[in-house]
Design a protein around this motif. Structure first.
Motif, PDB file in Angstrom:
ATOM      1  N   ILE A   1      75.363 -37.653 -13.735  1.00  0.00           N
ATOM      2  CA  ILE A   1      75.312 -36.282 -14.250  1.00  0.00           C
ATOM      3  C   ILE A   1      75.985 -37.256 -15.782  1.00  0.00           C
ATOM      4  O   ILE A   1      74.693 -36.243 -16.677  1.00  0.00           O
ATOM      5  N   THR A   2      76.466 -37.818 -16.005  1.00  0.00           N
ATOM      6  CA  THR A   2      76.911 -38.602 -16.924  1.00  0.00           C
ATOM      7  C   THR A   2      75.634 -39.321 -17.528  1.00  0.00           C
ATOM      8  O   THR A   2      75.555 -39.690 -19.039  1.00  0.00           O
ATOM      9  N   GLY A   3      74.510 -39.877 -17.025  1.00  0.00           N
ATOM     10  CA  GLY A   3      73.709 -40.209 -17.889  1.00  0.00           C
ATOM     11  C   GLY A   3      72.698 -39.602 -17.707  1.00  0.00           C
ATOM     12  O   GLY A   3      71.509 -40.038 -18.081  1.00  0.00           O
ATOM     13  N   ASN A   4      72.423 -38.341 -17.383  1.00  0.00           N
ATOM     14  CA  ASN A   4      72.029 -37.246 -17.756  1.00  0.00           C
ATOM     15  C   ASN A   4      71.758 -36.851 -18.750  1.00  0.00           C
ATOM     16  O   ASN A   4      72.608 -35.388 -19.531  1.00  0.00           O
ATOM     17  N   GLU A   5      71.020 -36.447 -19.684  1.00  0.00           N
ATOM     18  CA  GLU A   5      70.980 -35.463 -21.072  1.00  0.00           C
ATOM     19  C   GLU A   5      71.126 -34.606 -21.031  1.00  0.00           C
ATOM     20  O   GLU A   5      71.598 -33.488 -21.829  1.00  0.00           O
TER      21      GLU A   5
ATOM     22  N   ASN B   1      80.614 -30.610 -17.338  1.00  0.00           N
ATOM     23  CA  ASN B   1      82.393 -31.850 -17.220  1.00  0.00           C
ATOM     24  C   ASN B   1      82.406 -31.839 -15.264  1.00  0.00           C
ATOM     25  O   ASN B   1      83.066 -31.283 -14.713  1.00  0.00           O
ATOM     26  N   ILE B   2      82.183 -33.152 -15.183  1.00  0.00           N
ATOM     27  CA  ILE B   2      82.510 -33.780 -14.487  1.00  0.00           C
ATOM     28  C   ILE B   2      83.910 -33.763 -13.362  1.00  0.00           C
ATOM     29  O   ILE B   2      83.892 -34.343 -12.237  1.00  0.00           O
TER      30      ILE B   2
ATOM     31  N   CYS C   1      71.072 -34.068  -8.497  1.00  0.00           N
ATOM     32  CA  CYS C   1      72.751 -33.468  -8.140  1.00  0.00           C
ATOM     33  C   CYS C   1      73.044 -32.339  -7.827  1.00  0.00           C
ATOM     34  O   CYS C   1      73.272 -31.480  -8.911  1.00  0.00           O
TER      35      CYS C   1
ATOM     36  N   TYR D   1      73.933 -29.472 -10.703  1.00  0.00           N
ATOM     37  CA  TYR D   1      73.903 -30.242 -11.888  1.00  0.00           C
ATOM     38  C   TYR D   1      73.408 -31.511 -12.670  1.00  0.00           C
ATOM     39  O   TYR D   1      73.347 -31.982 -13.046  1.00  0.00           O
TER      40      TYR D   1
ATOM     41  N   THR E   1      82.901 -42.576  -9.585  1.00  0.00           N
ATOM     42  CA  THR E   1      84.618 -42.094 -10.656  1.00  0.00           C
ATOM     43  C   THR E   1      84.453 -40.393  -9.797  1.00  0.00           C
ATOM     44  O   THR E   1      85.698 -40.376  -9.488  1.00  0.00           O
TER      45      THR E   1
ATOM     46  N   ASP F   1      77.622 -41.735 -11.110  1.00  0.00           N
ATOM     47  CA  ASP F   1      79.165 -40.871 -10.647  1.00  0.00           C
ATOM     48  C   ASP F   1      79.576 -40.958  -9.767  1.00  0.00           C
ATOM     49  O   ASP F   1      80.742 -39.738  -9.404  1.00  0.00           O
TER      50      ASP F   1
ATOM     51  N   ALA G   1      74.007 -32.317 -19.969  1.00  0.00           N
ATOM     52  CA  ALA G   1      76.018 -32.114 -20.749  1.00  0.00           C
ATOM     53  C   ALA G   1      76.952 -31.010 -20.783  1.00  0.00           C
ATOM     54  O   ALA G   1      78.106 -32.033 -21.342  1.00  0.00           O
TER      55      ALA G   1
END
Length: 227
Positions: A26-30, A36-37, A10, A6, A60, A57, A33
């Motif tokens: 994941i969400t902080g890694n451009e 979808n977590i 990750c 991922y 979450t 993440d 993108a």
């Protein structure tokens, strides 16, 4: 064993029918993108240390999946306060028998501050000893002579090592670590995400190959089936 990448450090593996996620960032890694977590499933989440690029993440995903989070005592306490009660604390030198196999925590030479500035406990690596495969995930670490102990604990089929340099081992040190671990196959992580850790992929692969070792650099979103 199915290994899905991922991005950054990750990844997930499937062992004994259990889905195990590592260091969720994941969400902080451009570069990630496309991931979808909300589609990620996990029975367990293993966290090697407290830095945001390994924990961003975690809350979450722990809440959405119901996964048990395995981490240091300090991260366990932090997660409990953040509304994640399903945790299993461990520390370096300890081992535990899970329903997919045995995990032993080993030394990682790094730091471990949590995103809010609190102390994250000892950074750790994990040795997984299972009926399917034995593998070592080092977490973020420098090259250390403690890695010579790993073959005493298990015969390692695969190592998952950081290779980006600057904050962790670079390619040369990771290849030396591989020899200490006494394995031949490595999946590289913790590379390319930031300017500090961009690598030359072909040069890295060729360096490992020159030492009789195999380095796999997965694409984000790629799943690899590996013994």
């Amino acid at each position: 064993m199915d290994f899905t990448y991922y991005g950054h450090s990750c990844f997930s593996v499937v062992l004994g029918g259990k889905k195990i996620l590592f260091d969720p960032f994941i969400t902080g890694n451009e570069l990630a993108a496309s991931i979808n977590i909300g589609s990620i499933e996990a029975d367990y989440i293993f966290v090697s240390h407290g830095h945001a690029d390994h924990t961003l993440d975690c809350i979450t995903l722990a809440q959405s999946t119901g996964a048990q989070v395995v981490c240091s005592w300090e991260i366990h306490e932090w997660l409990n306060k953040k509304g994640v009660p399903n945790t299993h604390p461990m520390n370096t030198g300890g081992k535990w028998h899970f329903d997919f196999g045995t995990v032993k925590c080993v030394v990682a030479q790094h730091s471990s501050g949590l995103p809010d500035g609190s102390y994250g406990g000892n950074p750790m690596g994990f040795i997984f000893i299972t009926d399917e495969i034995n593998f070592y995930y080092s977490g973020d670490t420098a090259l250390t002579l403690d890695m010579q102990l790993i073959p005493m604990f298990a015969e390692i089929d695969l190592a998952i090592l950081p290779i980006g340099d600057n904050f962790t081992m670079g390619i040369e040190d990771a290849s030396e670590a591989t020899k200490m671990i006494q394995t031949k196959k490595v999946i590289g992580v913790h590379f390319d995400t930031f300017g500090f850790i961009k690598i030359d992929h072909q040069k890295a692969i060729e360096l490992f190959r020159s030492k009789g070792l195999e380095l796999i650099l997965p694409e984000i979103g790629e799943t690899i089936n590996t013994p």
